[in-house]
Design a protein around this motif. Structure first.
Motif, mmCIF file in Angstrom:
data_model
loop_
_atom_site.group_PDB
_atom_site.id
_atom_site.type_symbol
_atom_site.label_atom_id
_atom_site.label_comp_id
_atom_site.label_asym_id
_atom_site.label_seq_id
_atom_site.Cartn_x
_atom_site.Cartn_y
_atom_site.Cartn_z
ATOM 1 N N PRO A 243 16.610 4.904 -1.743
ATOM 2 C CA PRO A 243 16.285 3.600 -2.337
ATOM 3 C C PRO A 243 17.294 3.194 -3.405
ATOM 4 O O PRO A 243 18.061 4.026 -3.906
ATOM 5 N N SER A 244 17.270 1.934 -3.742
ATOM 6 C CA SER A 244 18.051 1.467 -4.880
ATOM 7 C C SER A 244 17.641 2.260 -6.117
ATOM 8 O O SER A 244 16.461 2.601 -6.272
ATOM 9 N N PRO A 245 18.583 2.605 -7.001
ATOM 10 C CA PRO A 245 18.239 3.388 -8.199
ATOM 11 C C PRO A 245 17.080 2.813 -8.999
ATOM 12 O O PRO A 245 16.270 3.571 -9.549
ATOM 13 N N ILE A 246 16.953 1.485 -9.041
ATOM 14 C CA ILE A 246 15.860 0.894 -9.832
ATOM 15 C C ILE A 246 14.508 1.107 -9.169
ATOM 16 O O ILE A 246 13.464 0.926 -9.800
ATOM 17 N N LEU A 247 14.508 1.507 -7.890
ATOM 18 C CA LEU A 247 13.251 1.750 -7.182
ATOM 19 C C LEU A 247 12.951 3.242 -7.047
ATOM 20 O O LEU A 247 11.979 3.619 -6.390
ATOM 21 N N CYS A 248 13.767 4.077 -7.676
ATOM 22 C CA CYS A 248 13.530 5.521 -7.629
ATOM 23 C C CYS A 248 12.424 5.932 -8.600
ATOM 24 O O CYS A 248 11.556 6.738 -8.264
ATOM 25 N N THR A 249 12.462 5.388 -9.799
ATOM 26 C CA THR A 249 11.419 5.686 -10.771
ATOM 27 C C THR A 249 10.176 4.862 -10.441
ATOM 28 O O THR A 249 10.211 3.964 -9.606
ATOM 29 N N ASP A 250 9.058 5.166 -11.088
ATOM 30 C CA ASP A 250 7.785 4.535 -10.760
ATOM 31 C C ASP A 250 7.836 3.017 -10.926
ATOM 32 O O ASP A 250 8.321 2.514 -11.955
ATOM 33 N N ASN A 251 7.311 2.299 -9.940
ATOM 34 C CA ASN A 251 7.316 0.842 -9.979
ATOM 35 C C ASN A 251 6.265 0.300 -9.015
ATOM 36 O O ASN A 251 5.796 1.003 -8.103
ATOM 37 N N GLY A 252 5.885 -0.940 -9.201
ATOM 38 C CA GLY A 252 4.879 -1.549 -8.343
ATOM 39 C C GLY A 252 5.393 -1.943 -6.980
ATOM 40 O O GLY A 252 4.622 -2.054 -6.024
ATOM 41 N N ALA A 253 6.712 -2.131 -6.848
ATOM 42 C CA ALA A 253 7.290 -2.556 -5.569
ATOM 43 C C ALA A 253 7.073 -1.505 -4.483
ATOM 44 O O ALA A 253 6.756 -1.830 -3.339
ATOM 45 N N MET A 254 7.245 -0.244 -4.839
ATOM 46 C CA MET A 254 7.087 0.815 -3.841
ATOM 47 C C MET A 254 5.631 0.915 -3.372
ATOM 48 O O MET A 254 5.354 1.229 -2.212
ATOM 49 N N ILE A 255 4.691 0.618 -4.261
ATOM 50 C CA ILE A 255 3.269 0.652 -3.900
ATOM 51 C C ILE A 255 2.944 -0.508 -2.959
ATOM 52 O O ILE A 255 2.209 -0.343 -1.979
ATOM 53 N N ALA A 256 3.506 -1.667 -3.246
ATOM 54 C CA ALA A 256 3.291 -2.821 -2.377
ATOM 55 C C ALA A 256 3.891 -2.576 -0.999
ATOM 56 O O ALA A 256 3.279 -2.902 0.031
ATOM 57 N N ALA A 257 5.091 -1.983 -0.958
ATOM 58 C CA ALA A 257 5.750 -1.713 0.324
ATOM 59 C C ALA A 257 4.930 -0.744 1.163
ATOM 60 O O ALA A 257 4.762 -0.929 2.381
ATOM 61 N N ALA A 258 4.416 0.303 0.534
ATOM 62 C CA ALA A 258 3.604 1.288 1.256
ATOM 63 C C ALA A 258 2.335 0.658 1.812
ATOM 64 O O ALA A 258 1.846 1.049 2.882
ATOM 65 N N ALA A 259 1.807 -0.322 1.093
ATOM 66 C CA ALA A 259 0.532 -0.939 1.478
ATOM 67 C C ALA A 259 0.601 -1.668 2.817
ATOM 68 O O ALA A 259 -0.415 -1.833 3.489
ATOM 69 N N PHE A 260 1.791 -2.090 3.221
ATOM 70 C CA PHE A 260 1.917 -2.767 4.507
ATOM 71 C C PHE A 260 1.581 -1.835 5.673
ATOM 72 O O PHE A 260 1.308 -2.288 6.785
ATOM 73 N N PHE A 261 1.610 -0.526 5.412
ATOM 74 C CA PHE A 261 1.355 0.449 6.466
ATOM 75 C C PHE A 261 0.008 1.157 6.274
ATOM 76 O O PHE A 261 -0.295 2.109 6.986
ATOM 77 N N LYS A 262 -0.788 0.684 5.308
ATOM 78 C CA LYS A 262 -2.080 1.296 5.012
ATOM 79 C C LYS A 262 -3.215 0.295 5.225
ATOM 80 O O LYS A 262 -2.978 -0.907 5.342
ATOM 81 N N GLU A 263 -4.440 0.796 5.232
ATOM 82 C CA GLU A 263 -5.600 -0.059 5.464
ATOM 83 C C GLU A 263 -6.318 -0.395 4.165
ATOM 84 O O GLU A 263 -6.393 0.427 3.257
ATOM 85 N N ALA A 264 -6.844 -1.600 4.122
ATOM 86 C CA ALA A 264 -7.642 -2.022 2.966
ATOM 87 C C ALA A 264 -9.002 -1.319 3.005
ATOM 88 O O ALA A 264 -9.493 -0.934 4.055
ATOM 89 N N LYS A 265 -9.591 -1.172 1.811
ATOM 90 C CA LYS A 265 -10.916 -0.571 1.695
ATOM 91 C C LYS A 265 -11.762 -1.403 0.736
ATOM 92 O O LYS A 265 -11.217 -2.100 -0.127
ATOM 93 N N PRO A 266 -13.076 -1.335 0.845
ATOM 94 C CA PRO A 266 -13.931 -2.054 -0.115
ATOM 95 C C PRO A 266 -13.642 -1.564 -1.537
ATOM 96 O O PRO A 266 -13.510 -0.360 -1.760
#
Length: 346
Positions: A311-334
């Motif tokens: 990943p880009s160096p700015i996306l290596c450390t903790d950030n919300g972008a990586m969580i959003a990207a992962a969510a496209f491959f996961k399922e929503a829950k109540p």
């Protein structure tokens, strides 16, 4: 499709909006509020301090992200133009996780948006999908950060298997703990990497724990102990400013030797994993993934047929972008069934 991602697993408060169009992931906004300056004063993360700062920072960071990404005013009574909300629910510090999880649950109810819980470690993996659309699976994944050093076999988005991990200190943790022995401010990893640029990586013969073992596990506690013994044996006083000012070359050589020892193990185990499995790609993630020597060494030691993805160096450390990207491959829950899980594994 747009997803708002929230990450508060440790000391960073990250909020981002990622948009997906076909196979392309675009970063609309990515804001991070850090409490690093507080932890630098104490030489490490104090969980209560991290959580308190996240309580202060979550709404301003959320507001800035929505304003920049989709021109939305959080104080309005309108609903933002997003399709879902993603949040880290583990692993991490319980107080920090609760800040993000409870914020996300509240927004999910308020805006009537689906809520997608994301494993923090998968977030580091999927940071690679931002800006990349040609990642070929199957792949070997190396997640290397302050708390984790793990090898995964990724056959598909719903078929990810842990094949190796750390038995004690993670690589990033080893950098930070050894940095404390050298009287370097926290976090020490980037500083050791910087000092290494002017040092001789072969100046000191340091151990490479478990580098020749039959498995794909890691251990770095022995390296830390060896550096401590070396410092004591030679009476090096890195806490003494006069000593440090007269021994810049020593500090640079020791830093370079430490960095090489850690990276040698990471690369040898990674190459072993790639050789044992038929894969098309090698995916790197986590804070230590920003280390240039690690990237270079992996590139040199992997087969030419295997593509290195980082990943880009700015996306290596903790950030919300990586969580959003992962969510496209996961399922929503109540929202009512989502809780913070600090002990979460893969």
């Amino acid at each position: 499709m747009r997803i708002l991602g929230i990450e508060t697993s440790c000391d960073e408060t990250g909020v981002a909006i990622v948009e997906k169009q076909r196979d392309t992931f675009s970063l609309l906004a990515n804001k991070v509020a850090s409490s690093l300056s507080f932890h630098a004063q104490t030489g490490g993360i104090i969980p209560e301090v991290a959580a308190r700062e996240q309580v202060k920072g979550i709404i301003p960071t959320l507001s800035e992200t929505l304003k920049e990404g989709i021109n939305f005013d959080i104080s309005s009574k309108l609903v933002p133009d997003i399709d879902a909300i993603a949040v880290t629910y583990g692993p991490g510090l319980i107080g920090s996780l609760l800040v993000g999880v409870e914020t996300a649950k509240t927004l999910s109810v308020l805006w009537d948006k689906p809520l997608i819980p994301v494993n923090h470690m998968y977030g580091h993996l999927y940071a690679n999908w931002i800006g990349n659309k040609d990642i070929q699976l199957p792949a070997i994944v190396l997640i290397v950060s302050g708390g984790h050093t793990d090898l995964l076999l990724m056959k598909g988005h719903n078929d990810i298997i842990p094949i190796g991990g750390t038995r004690d200190d993670a690589a990033g943790e080893a950098f930070d703990k050894i940095g404390r022995l050298l009287n370097l401010p926290y976090p020490a990893g980037p500083l050791i990497a910087k000092l290494s640029e002017k040092g001789n990586p072969n100046a000191f013969l340091l151990p490479r724990p478990m580098i020749g073992s039959d498995n794909l596990d890691f251990s770095f506690s022995g390296l830390k102990t060896s550096v401590l013994n070396l410092i004591k044996k030679n009476n090096w006083d890195f806490a003494n400013k006069d000593f440090v000012s007269k021994n810049h070359d020593l500090l640079a050589d020791l830093s370079a030797s430490i960095q090489k020892a850690i990276i040698d193990v990471l690369v040898k185990k990674s190459a072993k994993a790639a050789a044992e499995h038929s894969v098309n790609s090698f995916i790197l993630g986590g804070g230590v993934a920003a280390n240039n020597l690690l990237r270079q060494s992996l590139q040199e030691n992997l087969k030419q047929s295997i593509s290195l993805v980082a990943p880009s160096p700015i996306l290596c450390t903790d950030n919300g972008a990586m969580i959003a990207a992962a969510a496209f491959f996961k399922e929503a829950k109540p929202w009512s069934k989502i809780d913070a899980k600090p002990e979460l594994y893969y």
